[in-house]
Design a protein around this motif. Structure first.
Motif, PDB file in Angstrom:
ATOM      1  N   MET A 174      -7.788 -30.279  -1.541  1.00  0.00           N
ATOM      2  CA  MET A 174      -7.508 -29.392  -0.609  1.00  0.00           C
ATOM      3  C   MET A 174      -8.583 -30.168   0.577  1.00  0.00           C
TER       4      MET A 174
ATOM      5  N   ARG B 162     -10.212 -33.194   0.357  1.00  0.00           N
ATOM      6  CA  ARG B 162      -9.307 -34.656   0.723  1.00  0.00           C
ATOM      7  C   ARG B 162      -8.095 -34.697   2.057  1.00  0.00           C
ATOM      8  N   ARG B 163      -7.220 -33.529   1.891  1.00  0.00           N
ATOM      9  CA  ARG B 163      -6.276 -33.145   2.855  1.00  0.00           C
ATOM     10  C   ARG B 163      -7.193 -32.964   4.541  1.00  0.00           C
ATOM     11  N   SER B 164      -8.345 -32.651   4.216  1.00  0.00           N
ATOM     12  CA  SER B 164      -9.384 -31.951   5.356  1.00  0.00           C
ATOM     13  C   SER B 164      -9.553 -32.906   6.496  1.00  0.00           C
TER      14      SER B 164
ATOM     15  N   TRP C 295      -9.178 -36.540   6.180  1.00  0.00           N
ATOM     16  CA  TRP C 295      -8.273 -36.816   6.709  1.00  0.00           C
ATOM     17  C   TRP C 295      -7.473 -36.302   8.227  1.00  0.00           C
ATOM     18  N   PHE C 296      -6.789 -35.140   7.780  1.00  0.00           N
ATOM     19  CA  PHE C 296      -7.077 -34.818   9.237  1.00  0.00           C
ATOM     20  C   PHE C 296      -7.837 -34.825   9.949  1.00  0.00           C
TER      21      PHE C 296
END
Length: 119
Positions: free
Chosen positions: A1, A3-5, A7-8
């Motif tokens: 999670m 990691r996604r935030s 990159w977002f």
């Protein structure tokens, strides 16, 4: 999670940066902005030319004064005036009736060099 935030948020930051750059460039390319830019560059160029022209004029004036002094020295114009020279001659505004050119005190001279006489 996490990691996604990451990159977002990186994508959002890159999008904001790119949008800002594109909008800034579009504002620079509007006709009003181009006119202002051209006017500013023309003013800068005019100031540069004026500064160079003033410098050139001052150089010409200095060299002209130097050359005039050299010519004055060469021709003797700048030489000091000798004390032996007579003072400059001045014409009399009123004629002296006691002068020897008048006979018996008459009002008219006998030997006049005046060429403007009535004939």
């Amino acid at each position: 999670m996490f990691r996604r935030s990451f990159w977002f948020s990186t994508g959002v930051a890159a999008g904001v940066w790119a949008t800002t750059k594109v909008n800034r460039k579009l504002r620079q390319l509007t006709p009003e902005s181009l006119a202002v830019t051209a006017a500013n560059k023309a003013l800068e160029t005019g100031h540069r030319i004026k500064d160079r022209a003033v410098g050139f004029a001052l150089d010409v004036r200095d060299n002209m004064a130097q050359r005039e002094a050299e010519l004055g020295d060469a021709l003797g114009i700048n030489a000091s005036v000798d004390a032996q020279l007579p003072p400059p001659r001045r014409l009399a505004a009123i004629e002296n009736h006691h002068s020897p050119k008048y006979v018996d005190g008459s009002a008219y001279p006998t030997n006049s060099n005046n060429r403007n006489e009535d004939h």
